[in-house]
Design a protein around this motif. Structure first.
Motif, PDB file in Angstrom:
ATOM      1  N   GLU A   1     -14.313 -49.982   0.498  1.00  0.00           N
ATOM      2  CA  GLU A   1     -15.073 -50.959   1.282  1.00  0.00           C
ATOM      3  C   GLU A   1     -15.947 -51.822   0.368  1.00  0.00           C
ATOM      4  O   GLU A   1     -16.093 -53.024   0.594  1.00  0.00           O
ATOM      5  N   LYS A   2     -16.495 -51.223  -0.681  1.00  0.00           N
ATOM      6  CA  LYS A   2     -17.290 -51.989  -1.647  1.00  0.00           C
ATOM      7  C   LYS A   2     -16.419 -53.016  -2.368  1.00  0.00           C
ATOM      8  O   LYS A   2     -16.837 -54.157  -2.585  1.00  0.00           O
ATOM      9  N   GLU A   3     -15.192 -52.612  -2.736  1.00  0.00           N
ATOM     10  CA  GLU A   3     -14.269 -53.553  -3.384  1.00  0.00           C
ATOM     11  C   GLU A   3     -13.936 -54.706  -2.445  1.00  0.00           C
ATOM     12  O   GLU A   3     -13.933 -55.872  -2.855  1.00  0.00           O
ATOM     13  N   VAL A   4     -13.639 -54.368  -1.201  1.00  0.00           N
ATOM     14  CA  VAL A   4     -13.292 -55.390  -0.212  1.00  0.00           C
ATOM     15  C   VAL A   4     -14.488 -56.311   0.036  1.00  0.00           C
ATOM     16  O   VAL A   4     -14.330 -57.531   0.086  1.00  0.00           O
ATOM     17  N   LEU A   5     -15.679 -55.748   0.142  1.00  0.00           N
ATOM     18  CA  LEU A   5     -16.882 -56.555   0.342  1.00  0.00           C
ATOM     19  C   LEU A   5     -17.077 -57.547  -0.807  1.00  0.00           C
ATOM     20  O   LEU A   5     -17.382 -58.714  -0.583  1.00  0.00           O
TER      21      LEU A   5
ATOM     22  N   THR B   1     -27.601 -51.837  -3.290  1.00  0.00           N
ATOM     23  CA  THR B   1     -27.091 -51.026  -2.192  1.00  0.00           C
ATOM     24  C   THR B   1     -25.584 -51.106  -2.097  1.00  0.00           C
ATOM     25  O   THR B   1     -24.924 -50.128  -1.810  1.00  0.00           O
ATOM     26  N   SER B   2     -25.029 -52.298  -2.347  1.00  0.00           N
ATOM     27  CA  SER B   2     -23.586 -52.460  -2.203  1.00  0.00           C
ATOM     28  C   SER B   2     -22.837 -51.728  -3.306  1.00  0.00           C
ATOM     29  O   SER B   2     -21.681 -51.390  -3.148  1.00  0.00           O
ATOM     30  N   GLY B   3     -23.510 -51.498  -4.416  1.00  0.00           N
ATOM     31  CA  GLY B   3     -22.859 -50.787  -5.504  1.00  0.00           C
ATOM     32  C   GLY B   3     -21.830 -51.626  -6.227  1.00  0.00           C
ATOM     33  O   GLY B   3     -21.023 -51.110  -6.980  1.00  0.00           O
TER      34      GLY B   3
ATOM     35  N   VAL C   1      -6.627 -54.000   5.021  1.00  0.00           N
ATOM     36  CA  VAL C   1      -7.782 -54.808   4.619  1.00  0.00           C
ATOM     37  C   VAL C   1      -8.608 -55.175   5.851  1.00  0.00           C
ATOM     38  O   VAL C   1      -9.837 -55.065   5.838  1.00  0.00           O
ATOM     39  N   LYS C   2      -7.938 -55.581   6.912  1.00  0.00           N
ATOM     40  CA  LYS C   2      -8.639 -55.922   8.153  1.00  0.00           C
ATOM     41  C   LYS C   2      -9.465 -54.734   8.644  1.00  0.00           C
ATOM     42  O   LYS C   2     -10.600 -54.884   9.093  1.00  0.00           O
ATOM     43  N   ARG C   3      -8.903 -53.540   8.542  1.00  0.00           N
ATOM     44  CA  ARG C   3      -9.599 -52.325   8.966  1.00  0.00           C
ATOM     45  C   ARG C   3     -10.827 -52.086   8.093  1.00  0.00           C
ATOM     46  O   ARG C   3     -11.903 -51.750   8.596  1.00  0.00           O
ATOM     47  N   HIS C   4     -10.695 -52.260   6.782  1.00  0.00           N
ATOM     48  CA  HIS C   4     -11.840 -52.095   5.876  1.00  0.00           C
ATOM     49  C   HIS C   4     -12.938 -53.113   6.198  1.00  0.00           C
ATOM     50  O   HIS C   4     -14.128 -52.773   6.202  1.00  0.00           O
ATOM     51  N   VAL C   5     -12.539 -54.360   6.454  1.00  0.00           N
ATOM     52  CA  VAL C   5     -13.522 -55.398   6.796  1.00  0.00           C
ATOM     53  C   VAL C   5     -14.242 -55.026   8.092  1.00  0.00           C
ATOM     54  O   VAL C   5     -15.471 -55.103   8.173  1.00  0.00           O
ATOM     55  N   THR C   6     -13.496 -54.589   9.088  1.00  0.00           N
ATOM     56  CA  THR C   6     -14.093 -54.171  10.360  1.00  0.00           C
ATOM     57  C   THR C   6     -15.062 -53.013  10.142  1.00  0.00           C
ATOM     58  O   THR C   6     -16.173 -53.018  10.691  1.00  0.00           O
ATOM     59  N   ASN C   7     -14.655 -52.033   9.350  1.00  0.00           N
ATOM     60  CA  ASN C   7     -15.517 -50.882   9.088  1.00  0.00           C
ATOM     61  C   ASN C   7     -16.812 -51.297   8.393  1.00  0.00           C
ATOM     62  O   ASN C   7     -17.896 -50.840   8.760  1.00  0.00           O
ATOM     63  N   LEU C   8     -16.719 -52.144   7.387  1.00  0.00           N
ATOM     64  CA  LEU C   8     -17.943 -52.526   6.686  1.00  0.00           C
ATOM     65  C   LEU C   8     -18.823 -53.407   7.563  1.00  0.00           C
ATOM     66  O   LEU C   8     -20.045 -53.299   7.518  1.00  0.00           O
ATOM     67  N   PHE C   9     -18.227 -54.250   8.408  1.00  0.00           N
ATOM     68  CA  PHE C   9     -19.030 -55.024   9.365  1.00  0.00           C
ATOM     69  C   PHE C   9     -19.793 -54.085  10.290  1.00  0.00           C
ATOM     70  O   PHE C   9     -20.973 -54.291  10.562  1.00  0.00           O
ATOM     71  N   ASN C  10     -19.108 -53.051  10.788  1.00  0.00           N
ATOM     72  CA  ASN C  10     -19.766 -52.092  11.677  1.00  0.00           C
ATOM     73  C   ASN C  10     -20.868 -51.321  10.959  1.00  0.00           C
ATOM     74  O   ASN C  10     -21.951 -51.137  11.505  1.00  0.00           O
TER      75      ASN C  10
ATOM     76  N   SER D   1     -17.640 -46.922   1.559  1.00  0.00           N
ATOM     77  CA  SER D   1     -16.713 -46.214   0.676  1.00  0.00           C
ATOM     78  C   SER D   1     -16.456 -47.095  -0.543  1.00  0.00           C
ATOM     79  O   SER D   1     -16.762 -48.293  -0.550  1.00  0.00           O
ATOM     80  N   GLY D   2     -15.873 -46.522  -1.549  1.00  0.00           N
ATOM     81  CA  GLY D   2     -15.539 -47.277  -2.746  1.00  0.00           C
ATOM     82  C   GLY D   2     -14.629 -48.454  -2.431  1.00  0.00           C
ATOM     83  O   GLY D   2     -14.815 -49.566  -2.930  1.00  0.00           O
TER      84      GLY D   2
END
Length: 94
Positions: free
Chosen positions: A30-34, A86-88, A57-66, A27-28
């Motif tokens: 998740e890309k910012e958090v990454l 790919t990361s955008g 933030v922890k949830r976004h990090v977990t989601n992008l890790f998954n 998601s947008g």
């Protein structure tokens, strides 16, 4: 006892994993958090910068890790810099 390494006689190459990011795009947010994880920011500093709770933030990090099949922030950092198209989010945050 000695065991052979992947690719050696008696031990076939491990199956190649398909990239999950094509199936599960980030998601947008998740890309910012990454991008901020790749810049070395902690969850707390990411939360302050993006006006989010640390839990979010922890949830976004977990989601992008998954989604990217990663286990560590260092892996996410490497993935970010190896896959800018790919990361955008190929520009390092300020």
């Amino acid at each position: 006892m000695f065991t052979s390494l992947p690719g050696e006689v008696g031990n076939p190459e491990p199956e190649a994993r398909e990239t999950t990011s094509a199936c599960l795009p980030l998601s947008g947010r998740e890309k910012e958090v990454l991008a901020l994880v790749a810049a070395g920011q902690s969850n707390k500093s990411i939360a302050l910068r993006l006006a989010l709770s640390p839990h979010t933030v922890k949830r976004h990090v977990t989601n992008l890790f998954n989604k990217l099949d990663l286990a560590r922030r260092s892996q996410a950092t490497a993935w970010y810099y190896l896959n800018p198209e790919t990361s955008g989010c190929c520009q390092r945050p300020h």
